[in-house]
Design a protein around this motif. Sequence first.
Motif, PDB file in Angstrom:
ATOM      1  N   GLY A  51       0.794  -1.222   0.000  1.00 40.47           N
ATOM      2  CA  GLY A  51       0.000   0.000   0.000  1.00 40.47           C
ATOM      3  C   GLY A  51       0.825   1.269   0.000  1.00 40.47           C
ATOM      4  O   GLY A  51       0.282   2.368  -0.168  1.00 40.47           O
ATOM      5  N   GLY A  52       2.134   1.136   0.175  1.00 39.04           N
ATOM      6  CA  GLY A  52       3.004   2.295   0.191  1.00 39.04           C
ATOM      7  C   GLY A  52       3.803   2.420  -1.095  1.00 39.04           C
ATOM      8  O   GLY A  52       3.731   1.562  -1.986  1.00 39.04           O
ATOM      9  N   ILE A  53       4.586   3.488  -1.199  1.00 35.04           N
ATOM     10  CA  ILE A  53       5.396   3.715  -2.386  1.00 35.04           C
ATOM     11  C   ILE A  53       6.399   2.580  -2.575  1.00 35.04           C
ATOM     12  O   ILE A  53       6.598   2.090  -3.688  1.00 35.04           O
ATOM     13  N   GLY A  54       7.035   2.149  -1.493  1.00 38.21           N
ATOM     14  CA  GLY A  54       8.021   1.090  -1.601  1.00 38.21           C
ATOM     15  C   GLY A  54       7.444  -0.200  -2.136  1.00 38.21           C
ATOM     16  O   GLY A  54       8.063  -0.879  -2.968  1.00 38.21           O
ATOM     17  N   GLY A  55       6.251  -0.553  -1.667  1.00 31.23           N
ATOM     18  CA  GLY A  55       5.592  -1.754  -2.155  1.00 31.23           C
ATOM     19  C   GLY A  55       5.289  -1.654  -3.640  1.00 31.23           C
ATOM     20  O   GLY A  55       5.483  -2.623  -4.392  1.00 31.23           O
ATOM     21  N   GLY A  56       4.820  -0.482  -4.066  1.00 29.53           N
ATOM     22  CA  GLY A  56       4.540  -0.275  -5.487  1.00 29.53           C
ATOM     23  C   GLY A  56       5.800  -0.349  -6.330  1.00 29.53           C
ATOM     24  O   GLY A  56       5.812  -0.940  -7.418  1.00 29.53           O
ATOM     25  N   LEU A  57       6.888   0.249  -5.842  1.00 25.15           N
ATOM     26  CA  LEU A  57       8.162   0.194  -6.560  1.00 25.15           C
ATOM     27  C   LEU A  57       8.656  -1.242  -6.699  1.00 25.15           C
ATOM     28  O   LEU A  57       9.117  -1.662  -7.764  1.00 25.15           O
ATOM     29  N   ALA A  58       8.565  -2.000  -5.612  1.00 26.82           N
ATOM     30  CA  ALA A  58       9.035  -3.382  -5.632  1.00 26.82           C
ATOM     31  C   ALA A  58       8.281  -4.210  -6.665  1.00 26.82           C
ATOM     32  O   ALA A  58       8.874  -4.999  -7.418  1.00 26.82           O
ATOM     33  N   GLU A  59       6.974  -4.038  -6.727  1.00 25.34           N
ATOM     34  CA  GLU A  59       6.168  -4.821  -7.660  1.00 25.34           C
ATOM     35  C   GLU A  59       6.476  -4.449  -9.113  1.00 25.34           C
ATOM     36  O   GLU A  59       6.527  -5.327  -9.982  1.00 25.34           O
ATOM     37  N   VAL A  60       6.696  -3.168  -9.388  1.00 23.17           N
ATOM     38  CA  VAL A  60       6.984  -2.750 -10.762  1.00 23.17           C
ATOM     39  C   VAL A  60       8.368  -3.223 -11.202  1.00 23.17           C
ATOM     40  O   VAL A  60       8.534  -3.734 -12.315  1.00 23.17           O
ATOM     41  N   PHE A  61       9.374  -3.075 -10.350  1.00 26.78           N
ATOM     42  CA  PHE A  61      10.710  -3.545 -10.738  1.00 26.78           C
ATOM     43  C   PHE A  61      10.741  -5.061 -10.891  1.00 26.78           C
ATOM     44  O   PHE A  61      11.464  -5.587 -11.737  1.00 26.78           O
TER      45      PHE A  61
END
Length: 288
Positions: A16-26
């Motif tokens: 739900g945070g920016i880090g989680g979103g970044l991890a999923e995209v990379f």
Amino acid sequence: MAVARKTILITGCTVGGIGGGLAEVFLEKGYHVFAGLRNPSKASPTLTKSSHVTLLTLDVLRAESITSAVERVTTQTGGKLDILLNNSGGNLILPGLDVPIEKAKQMFDLNFWAPVAMIQAFAPLLIKARGTIVNNTSVNAVVPMPLMSMYNASKAALATASDTWRIELEPLGVRVIALATMGVKTNAFVNKTMVELPKSSQYWDIREFIYGIYDGRLQSSGITTNEYAQKVYHEVESGVSGITWVGGGAGMARFSWWLFPRSLRDMLVESIMPFKKEMAKASQKKKV
């Protein structure tokens, strides 16, 4: 055996945070993701189930936790790391006159000193890989958003240091990017503990306005974490370095900020955070 994919370590990967979103995209783009969290159980199912994700129990405020992460990454990659993305951070909404000094120091520990510690610890792996450091700062590093002076200052410190590291690390083959992040919808304000305003505060009469900011209204017009992460991925892969504005309306905001005179910039800030309006209303009530 070292992982075959390009590698990235991202801190603060809570779902739900920016880090989680970044991890999923990379991960989606073909990276092996080292996802750092203080509590790995807060990672998304996508990260938890993937064989190309290594969940790290990582508290960026603890030296021994960082050392353990370095050892884990070194073992799996053969001593290389392509990207270190320092995303962990925190916010504090309170007038500068009322911020407890200890709280302010904690803000700097998390938003500035922790990234410094991570960079120093992972530098050998990044240099060996001729990799990239990405530091998640904020547009607040340059935009004087009222009631957030300690947060603004900590992010400004990280942005300025990042641009200096860009010069220092270039001869070592390491690129440095500072993300001036704006306009992202996250769950950052969910269950966030407010710091109470003292009754002696010069701003006591607008306390409801100050407390109301914790409802996440500053993120209401932002883009999703996935949209943001896609933009970050594009910037990283494009080869940019230095301070890079990313997020909802980032392009126009950057253009406006450097083009407009200070009076218009102040009006823009007031339109986002109507601090002066609230102070004027409180002053008028006293006169009635």
